[in-house]
Design an enzyme around this catalytic site. Structure first.
Site, PDB file in Angstrom:
ATOM      1  N   GLY A 281      40.257  37.654  46.581  1.00 42.75           N
ATOM      2  CA  GLY A 281      40.386  36.215  46.468  1.00 42.75           C
ATOM      3  C   GLY A 281      40.201  35.684  45.069  1.00 42.75           C
ATOM      4  O   GLY A 281      40.409  34.489  44.825  1.00 42.75           O
ATOM      5  N   SER A 306      34.071  35.798  49.550  1.00 36.21           N
ATOM      6  CA  SER A 306      34.239  34.351  49.707  1.00 36.21           C
ATOM      7  C   SER A 306      35.183  34.048  50.862  1.00 36.21           C
ATOM      8  O   SER A 306      36.355  34.430  50.839  1.00 36.21           O
ATOM      9  CB  SER A 306      34.775  33.741  48.415  1.00 36.21           C
ATOM     10  N   GLU A 307      34.675  33.332  51.862  1.00 36.89           N
ATOM     11  CA  GLU A 307      35.500  32.956  53.011  1.00 36.89           C
ATOM     12  C   GLU A 307      36.649  32.048  52.578  1.00 36.89           C
ATOM     13  O   GLU A 307      37.789  32.232  53.003  1.00 36.89           O
ATOM     14  CB  GLU A 307      34.629  32.237  54.043  1.00 36.89           C
ATOM     15  N   LYS A 358      31.336  38.261  36.665  1.00 32.18           N
ATOM     16  CA  LYS A 358      31.871  38.361  35.304  1.00 32.18           C
ATOM     17  C   LYS A 358      31.399  37.262  34.367  1.00 32.18           C
ATOM     18  O   LYS A 358      31.714  37.288  33.181  1.00 32.18           O
ATOM     19  CB  LYS A 358      33.403  38.335  35.353  1.00 32.18           C
ATOM     20  N   SER A 398      37.934  46.778  34.664  1.00 29.44           N
ATOM     21  CA  SER A 398      36.818  46.675  33.730  1.00 29.44           C
ATOM     22  C   SER A 398      37.102  45.576  32.710  1.00 29.44           C
ATOM     23  O   SER A 398      38.014  44.764  32.905  1.00 29.44           O
ATOM     24  CB  SER A 398      36.574  48.017  33.045  1.00 29.44           C
ATOM     25  N   LYS A 401      34.163  43.453  27.428  1.00 25.34           N
ATOM     26  CA  LYS A 401      32.733  43.222  27.199  1.00 25.34           C
ATOM     27  C   LYS A 401      31.901  44.462  27.497  1.00 25.34           C
ATOM     28  O   LYS A 401      30.693  44.488  27.211  1.00 25.34           O
ATOM     29  CB  LYS A 401      32.255  42.035  28.042  1.00 25.34           C
ATOM     30  N   LYS A 413      29.151  46.528  33.407  1.00 29.62           N
ATOM     31  CA  LYS A 413      30.514  47.028  33.572  1.00 29.62           C
ATOM     32  C   LYS A 413      30.688  48.370  32.868  1.00 29.62           C
ATOM     33  O   LYS A 413      31.433  49.242  33.347  1.00 29.62           O
ATOM     34  CB  LYS A 413      31.522  46.007  33.032  1.00 29.62           C
ATOM     35  N   THR A 464      31.358  27.032  21.395  1.00 28.34           N
ATOM     36  CA  THR A 464      30.058  27.541  20.948  1.00 28.34           C
ATOM     37  C   THR A 464      29.972  27.720  19.438  1.00 28.34           C
ATOM     38  O   THR A 464      28.930  27.484  18.835  1.00 28.34           O
ATOM     39  CB  THR A 464      29.744  28.877  21.637  1.00 28.34           C
ATOM     40  N   ARG A 531      25.722  31.344  22.867  1.00 27.90           N
ATOM     41  CA  ARG A 531      24.802  31.490  23.983  1.00 27.90           C
ATOM     42  C   ARG A 531      24.197  32.891  23.977  1.00 27.90           C
ATOM     43  O   ARG A 531      24.722  33.800  23.325  1.00 27.90           O
ATOM     44  CB  ARG A 531      25.548  31.244  25.296  1.00 27.90           C
TER      45      ARG A 531
END
Length: 601
Positions: A281, A306-307, A358, A398, A401, A413, A464, A531
Site C-alpha cells: 500500500g 495499513s487497512e 523510512k 533498500s 541512507k 536498512k 533544513t 535535523r
C-alpha cells in the site's frame, strides 16, 4: 482552402509548365528562338503538359496546401517533376520529331521545378502572412539551445495561444544567432532582464530531458518569476491538445529519459506467475503492484499493515486490471507465522519486500526499536519465508541512507542488507538481492508533499540547510528498475541505481513555488537547520565499495566487504531489548554490527 480552390492549382501549374517549355527553347537558342522552332515548341507543348499533369497528380502533389508548403512537400514535387521529365522525353523521342533540340529536354524540368517551387514558396510567404494576425498569442521565451528550440518551433507555429519572441540559450557563443526569424537574445543569467524587455508571459523550457542545461534552465526561469512551460512528452501527445506547451509538472523536475526495460524477460518472469508484495500500500509498493499487473501476473498477493492503504490499492487494481486475481491482506511483516501462512496458500514465485519504516527523524528519536523490528526483523521474516517455500527470487527495497549511515533508519536498512545476505547462505535455491535508491519524488513522507502543503498554506517552506542535496527519481522509474534488478540479479547482490544528478532541496522548493504560480515573496523559504542524523548529501556507495556494470545502463552492482552477521544473534538481541530499550544501547549495538554507522552516542 476549399477543394475547388485546391484544384485551381493544376491549371496554374500547367501554365507554369508551358512557360518553362517556352523558356527552355528561348535559352537553347540564346534568347532568340527561330520561327521554325517556335512552331515546333507549340506543336510539342501538349506532351509536357500531359506528362506533368499525369505525374504531379500521380505523386499526390495536390494533396498539400500551398500556404503550408514545407521541405516534405517540395521533395514530393521534385519526384513529380523528375518523373514528368522522363515521360516528356520518352514521348518526344518516340514521336521522332525532326531536328528537335535535345537540350530542351534537360532544361525544361529544371525550369519547371524552379517555377513550381517558387509559386509554392511565394504562396506560403504571402498567404501565410496575410492570414496570420500581427499578434496571435502571448509572448513566449524559449529557454534552451538553438538545436533544442528548432525541435519545438514546428509545434509552436500552429499555436494561437503563444507567440515566440526570442531564445535564451545556455551556450554562450549562440548569442546573436537567429533561428527561423527568432534571435538568441542572451544567456540564462540574463533571463530576468530579457523577460522584462520582451514582456514575456511565460518561459518554455526546451532543453533536452536529463541534461544539466535543463536543470539550470528550470532554476533560472523560476528565478525570473516566469510561469514555466514544457513541450509534452511523446506519450502525452494524444492527451495534450495539439501537442501544445503545458505546465511543468513534478516529474519534469528530473526530466530523465524513460527507463528501458527488458520487456520480454520481465514477461517471462512475471506473466502467468504468482507474485507477493509486502508494503503493497505504500508509494513504492503500490507502484510495484501496478507495474507487475502490467506484465500479466496471474495472481498478485498484496500485503500491508495499513487497512486504508490496502483498501485503496484493491479499488484501483480491480478497476484497472479486472482480469487479474488480486489478493489483499492486512498483515504485519513482524509476524512471521502470519506471513508464512499467507505465502503457503499461494506459493508465489517472486517476493518484493517494500515494507519498511523510512522517515529519518521519526526513527531517530523515540522509535529506534521500531525501526529495528520492522526494517531488520521484518526483512529477516520475509526472506526466510521466501527461502522456506523455495521462491525463485526475493528482492529487498533498500535505500541510499544505508551507505555510511548517520541515522538509525539508515543503519537499520544496512543491517537488513546484511541479514539478507546471511539468509541467502541458508537457502541457496532462492536468489536474494537488494536494490538501493534515493528519494522517490512525491512519495509519502518525502519533502515534496510537505512543501506542497506549506505552499498551500502560504508558507513558509521549511528547508533544513541551503546546501542540502538529495538524489531523486520518479516512483514509476524506481519501481521499473526494481523489477529489472529482480530479473537480472544473482543471489547476495546489492544493486545501485543511476539516480542522475543530485538536486538542491532549496532549488526544488523554489521550483515548486513557481509551479504554484507564486514567487518567494509570496511564499518565503525558511532554513531550520539540519535535523538529528541528517546528512547534507546522500551517498549510494560506502567508502570501501566499488561497482560493477550490468547489462542495464541504469543499474550497477555494489561490490565491497561482505560483512557477515549472525541472524540468530540479531533476533535474540532485538527480542531481549524489550519494548523500550535505552536509545544509547540501541545505537551502540547498531555500531557493533554496522561499523560504518556514525552517530552521537
Amino acid at each position: 482552402m476549399s477543394a475547388a480552390a485546391r484544384w485551381l492549382q493544376l491549371p496554374i501549374d500547367l501554365t507554369l509548365v508551358a512557360i518553362a517549355w517556352w523558356l527552355a527553347f528561348w535559352l537553347r537558342f540564346n534568347l532568340d528562338t527561330p520561327d521554325e522552332f517556335q512552331a515546333m515548341m507549340l506543336s510539342t507543348l501538349p506532351w509536357p503538359l500531359l506528362g506533368f499533369g499525369f505525374s504531379l497528380l500521380a505523386w499526390g502533389v495536390y494533396r498539400h496546401i500551398w500556404r503550408y508548403t514545407s521541405v516534405a512537400e517540395l521533395t514530393r514535387l521534385v519526384y513529380g517533376v523528375a518523373f514528368a521529365g522522363l515521360l516528356t522525353t520518352a514521348a518526344v523521342l518516340m514521336l521522332r520529331v525532326e531536328f528537335f533540340p535535345r537540350s530542351v529536354l534537360l532544361l525544361h524540368p529544371m525550369l519547371a521545378l524552379l517555377l513550381l517551387g517558387a509559386a509554392r514558396t511565394s504562396a506560403r510567404l504571402l498567404l501565410g502572412k496575410r492570414t496570420q494576425p500581427a499578434s496571435f498569442g502571448k509572448p513566449l521565451l524559449l529557454v534552451g539551445s538553438v538545436q533544442d528550440a528548432a525541435a519545438a518551433l514546428p509545434a509552436l507555429r500552429g499555436a494561437r495561444l503563444w507567440s515566440p519572441v526570442g531564445i535564451v540559450s545556455p551556450i554562450a557563443n549562440e548569442k546573436g544567432r537567429t533561428l527561423q526569424g527568432l534571435q538568441v537574445l542572451g544567456a540564462l543569467s540574463e533571463l530576468p532582464h530579457i523577460a522584462e524587455r520582451t514582456h514575456a508571459a511565460a518561459a518554455l523550457v526546451v532543453s533536452a530531458a536529463g541534461s544539466h542545461a535543463r536543470r539550470e534552465a528550470l532554476v533560472c526561469a523560476s528565478e525570473a518569476g516566469l510561469p514555466l512551460l514544457t513541450m509534452p512528452r511523446p506519450d502525452e501527445w494524444l492527451r495534450v491538445a495539439a501537442g501544445q506547451p503545458r505546465r511543468i509538472e513534478l516529474e519534469d523536475l528530473l526530466g530523465r529519459a524513460p527507463v528501458a526495460l527488458d520487456e520480454k524477460g520481465l514477461s517471462e518472469l512475471i506473466a502467468g506467475q504468482t507474485v507477493l508484495v509486502t508494503g503493497a500500500g505504500g508509494s513504492i509498493g503500490s507502484e510495484l503492484c501496478r507495474q507487475i499487473a502490467r506484465f500479466g501476473v496471474a495472481r498478485l498477493v498484496c500485503v500491508d499493515v495499513s487497512e486504508y492503504a490496502i483498501y485503496q490499492l484493491e479499488q484501483e487494481l480491480r478497476e484497472a486490471h479486472p482480469q487479474m486475481q488480486g489478493l489483499y491482506y492486512t498483515a504485519n511483516v513482524r509476524e512471521p507465522e502470519r506471513l508464512l501462512a499467507i505465502a503457503q496458500l499461494y506459493r508465489p514465485a517472486v517476493m518484493f519486500h517494500a515494507a519498511a519504516y523510512k522517515h529519518v527523524p521519526l526513527m531517530e528519536s523515540l522509535n529506534e526499536i521500531e525501526a529495528l523490528r520492522t526494517n531488520v526483523l521484518g526483512t529477516l521474516n520475509a526472506a526466510r519465508v521466501a527461502g522456506t517455500l523455495g521462491m525463485q527470487r526475493f528482492v529487498l527495497i533498500s535505500t541510499d541512507k544505508a551507505v555510511n549511515p548517520t541515522n538509525v533508519m539508515g543503519a537499520s536498512k544496512r543491517l537488513a542488507e546484511q541479514v539478507l545476505q546471511a539468509v541467502a547462505g541458508e537457502f541457496p535455491a532462492t536468489r536474494f538481492m537488494a536494490v538501493r535508491f534515493g528519494n522517490v519524488l512525491g512519495s509519502s513522507g518525502s519533502v515534496v508533499p510537505l512543501f506542497t502543503q506549506q505552499i498551500a498554506r502560504g508558507g513558509p517552506v521549511t528547508v533544513t540547510h541551503p546546501d542540502i542535496v538529495r538524489y531523486f527519481m520518479t516512483i514509476p522509474e524506481a519501481a521499473q528498475l526494481v523489477l529489472q534488478a529482480g530479473l537480472m540479479g544473482q543471489t547476495r547482490q546489492i544493486f545501485v541505481m543511476d539516480m542522475g544528478e543530485p538536486v538542491k532541496i532549496v532549488d526544488l522548493a523554489k521550483l515548486l513555488i513557481r509551479l504554484s504560480g507564486q514567487t518567494e515573496q509570496d511564499v518565503p523559504i525558511a532554513f531550520t537547520g539540519l535535523r538529528p542524523g541528517e546528512k547534507l548529501y546522500e551517498e549510494l556507495l560506502a567508502n570501501d565499495e566499488t561497482t560493477e556494470p550490468t547489462p542495464h545502463p541504469k543499474l550497477r552492482v555494489a561490490k565491497g566487504a561482505d560483512t557477515a552477521v549472525n541472524a540468530a544473534e540479531v533476533v535474540q538481541w532485538i527480542h531481549a531489548a524489550g519494548p523500550a530499550p535505552q536509545a544509547s544501547d540501541t545505537r551502540a549495538w547498531l555500531r557493533s554490527l554496522v561499523p560504518e554507522y556514525r552517530s552521537a552516542p
